[in-house]
Design a protein around this motif. Structure first.
Motif, mmCIF file in Angstrom:
data_model
loop_
_atom_site.group_PDB
_atom_site.id
_atom_site.type_symbol
_atom_site.label_atom_id
_atom_site.label_comp_id
_atom_site.label_asym_id
_atom_site.label_seq_id
_atom_site.Cartn_x
_atom_site.Cartn_y
_atom_site.Cartn_z
ATOM 1 N N ALA A 11 0.827 -1.211 0.000
ATOM 2 C CA ALA A 11 0.000 0.000 0.000
ATOM 3 C C ALA A 11 0.856 1.254 0.000
ATOM 4 C CB ALA A 11 -0.921 -0.005 1.213
ATOM 5 N N ILE A 12 1.929 1.245 0.782
ATOM 6 C CA ILE A 12 2.832 2.408 0.824
ATOM 7 C C ILE A 12 3.488 2.623 -0.538
ATOM 8 C CG2 ILE A 12 4.974 3.291 1.845
ATOM 9 C CD1 ILE A 12 4.061 1.913 4.470
ATOM 10 N N ILE A 13 3.929 1.544 -1.166
ATOM 11 C CA ILE A 13 4.526 1.655 -2.501
ATOM 12 C C ILE A 13 3.502 2.190 -3.494
ATOM 13 C CG2 ILE A 13 5.430 0.287 -4.437
ATOM 14 C CD1 ILE A 13 6.866 -1.433 -2.316
ATOM 15 N N GLY A 14 2.260 1.709 -3.418
ATOM 16 C CA GLY A 14 1.196 2.209 -4.288
ATOM 17 C C GLY A 14 0.890 3.675 -4.054
ATOM 18 N N VAL A 15 0.885 4.109 -2.795
ATOM 19 C CA VAL A 15 0.644 5.523 -2.475
ATOM 20 C C VAL A 15 1.770 6.392 -3.015
ATOM 21 C CG1 VAL A 15 0.548 7.170 -0.556
ATOM 22 C CG2 VAL A 15 -0.809 5.099 -0.473
ATOM 23 N N ILE A 16 3.003 5.940 -2.858
ATOM 24 C CA ILE A 16 4.150 6.693 -3.376
ATOM 25 C C ILE A 16 4.067 6.810 -4.895
ATOM 26 C CG2 ILE A 16 6.663 6.648 -3.677
ATOM 27 C CD1 ILE A 16 6.817 5.400 -0.858
ATOM 28 N N ALA A 17 3.763 5.709 -5.573
ATOM 29 C CA ALA A 17 3.635 5.735 -7.035
ATOM 30 C C ALA A 17 2.498 6.651 -7.465
ATOM 31 C CB ALA A 17 3.413 4.322 -7.576
ATOM 32 N N GLY A 18 1.387 6.602 -6.747
ATOM 33 C CA GLY A 18 0.263 7.475 -7.069
ATOM 34 C C GLY A 18 0.584 8.940 -6.846
ATOM 35 N N ALA A 19 1.349 9.222 -5.789
ATOM 36 C CA ALA A 19 1.734 10.606 -5.517
ATOM 37 C C ALA A 19 2.700 11.130 -6.570
ATOM 38 C CB ALA A 19 2.362 10.705 -4.129
ATOM 39 N N ILE A 20 3.613 10.291 -7.016
ATOM 40 C CA ILE A 20 4.579 10.713 -8.039
ATOM 41 C C ILE A 20 3.879 10.971 -9.368
ATOM 42 C CG2 ILE A 20 6.544 9.924 -9.433
ATOM 43 C CD1 ILE A 20 7.612 8.580 -6.878
ATOM 44 N N ASN A 32 -4.522 1.141 -4.478
ATOM 45 C CA ASN A 32 -3.143 1.431 -4.097
ATOM 46 C C ASN A 32 -2.411 0.168 -3.666
ATOM 47 O OD1 ASN A 32 -2.898 4.190 -4.583
ATOM 48 N ND2 ASN A 32 -3.753 4.729 -2.606
ATOM 49 N N ILE A 33 -3.083 -0.685 -2.902
ATOM 50 C CA ILE A 33 -2.457 -1.940 -2.478
ATOM 51 C C ILE A 33 -2.176 -2.824 -3.686
ATOM 52 C CG2 ILE A 33 -2.832 -4.090 -1.201
ATOM 53 C CD1 ILE A 33 -4.436 -2.420 0.838
ATOM 54 N N GLY A 39 2.899 -3.826 -8.968
ATOM 55 C CA GLY A 39 4.031 -2.991 -9.392
ATOM 56 C C GLY A 39 5.340 -3.478 -8.818
ATOM 57 N N SER A 40 5.305 -3.978 -7.594
ATOM 58 C CA SER A 40 6.510 -4.543 -6.986
ATOM 59 C C SER A 40 6.980 -5.767 -7.759
ATOM 60 C CB SER A 40 6.219 -4.921 -5.538
ATOM 61 O OG SER A 40 7.317 -5.563 -4.970
ATOM 62 N N TRP A 41 6.043 -6.634 -8.084
ATOM 63 C CA TRP A 41 6.397 -7.824 -8.872
ATOM 64 C C TRP A 41 6.938 -7.409 -10.242
ATOM 65 C CZ3 TRP A 41 4.153 -9.354 -13.484
ATOM 66 C CH2 TRP A 41 4.606 -10.565 -13.972
ATOM 67 N N LEU A 42 6.252 -6.464 -10.895
ATOM 68 C CA LEU A 42 6.663 -6.004 -12.225
ATOM 69 C C LEU A 42 8.048 -5.359 -12.190
ATOM 70 C CD1 LEU A 42 5.801 -5.427 -15.209
ATOM 71 C CD2 LEU A 42 4.918 -3.240 -14.372
ATOM 72 N N GLY A 43 8.260 -4.485 -11.221
ATOM 73 C CA GLY A 43 9.550 -3.799 -11.110
ATOM 74 C C GLY A 43 10.695 -4.750 -10.845
ATOM 75 N N GLN A 44 10.472 -5.723 -9.966
ATOM 76 C CA GLN A 44 11.533 -6.681 -9.677
ATOM 77 C C GLN A 44 11.764 -7.634 -10.833
ATOM 78 O OE1 GLN A 44 11.673 -8.344 -5.648
ATOM 79 N NE2 GLN A 44 10.172 -6.777 -5.069
ATOM 80 N N ALA A 45 10.731 -7.925 -11.617
ATOM 81 C CA ALA A 45 10.898 -8.789 -12.788
ATOM 82 C C ALA A 45 11.695 -8.067 -13.870
ATOM 83 C CB ALA A 45 9.535 -9.208 -13.335
ATOM 84 N N ILE A 59 12.668 -1.996 -2.612
ATOM 85 C CA ILE A 59 11.885 -0.760 -2.616
ATOM 86 C C ILE A 59 11.996 0.020 -3.925
ATOM 87 C CG2 ILE A 59 11.577 1.458 -1.440
ATOM 88 C CD1 ILE A 59 10.645 -0.999 0.146
ATOM 89 N N VAL A 60 13.209 0.284 -4.398
ATOM 90 C CA VAL A 60 13.387 1.141 -5.584
ATOM 91 C C VAL A 60 12.774 0.508 -6.842
ATOM 92 C CG1 VAL A 60 15.075 2.326 -7.039
ATOM 93 C CG2 VAL A 60 15.390 2.271 -4.560
ATOM 94 N N PRO A 61 13.111 -0.748 -7.183
ATOM 95 C CA PRO A 61 12.460 -1.339 -8.359
ATOM 96 C C PRO A 61 10.954 -1.477 -8.189
ATOM 97 C CG PRO A 61 14.334 -2.676 -7.691
ATOM 98 C CD PRO A 61 14.131 -1.634 -6.644
ATOM 99 N N SER A 62 10.489 -1.683 -6.967
ATOM 100 C CA SER A 62 9.045 -1.806 -6.719
ATOM 101 C C SER A 62 8.325 -0.495 -7.001
ATOM 102 C CB SER A 62 8.798 -2.227 -5.272
ATOM 103 O OG SER A 62 9.321 -3.509 -5.034
ATOM 104 N N ILE A 63 8.908 0.615 -6.562
ATOM 105 C CA ILE A 63 8.296 1.923 -6.814
ATOM 106 C C ILE A 63 8.299 2.226 -8.307
ATOM 107 C CG2 ILE A 63 8.548 4.410 -6.456
ATOM 108 C CD1 ILE A 63 9.493 3.734 -3.604
#
Length: 81
Positions: A11-20, A32-33, A39-45, A59-63
């Motif tokens: 949820a925090i990662i989703g909120v950060i992505a939404g805010a950006i 958001n969750i 997004g975390s799965w996609l970023g890490q893949a 965290i960074v690839p997830s965001i």
């Protein structure tokens, strides 16, 4: 407890992505969750699992992955209106 921690971090990662992207306020908590977890799965893949990790998510690839996901979904939703 691990599942709850994963959902909170997602949820925090989703909120950060939404805010950006500026699209987070219209998404809601559930979206958001979902954006954070997928997004975390996609970023890490795409980018790998590097950088600091929380609840098994880099965290960074997830965001970055969540930002990509939010932009893609908002693009398709805005075209359908």
């Amino acid at each position: 407890m691990g599942l709850i921690w994963t959902l909170i971090v997602g949820a925090i990662i989703g909120v950060i992505a939404g805010a950006i992207t500026g699209k987070g306020s219209s998404m809601g908590w559930i979206a958001n969750i979902i954006a954070g977890l997928i997004g975390s799965w996609l970023g890490q893949a795409i980018f790998g699992a590097w950088g600091p990790m929380l609840a098994g998510m880099a965290i960074v690839p997830s965001i970055i992955g969540a930002i990509i996901l939010v932009l893609i979904v908002s693009f398709f939703l805005s075209r359908s209106r």
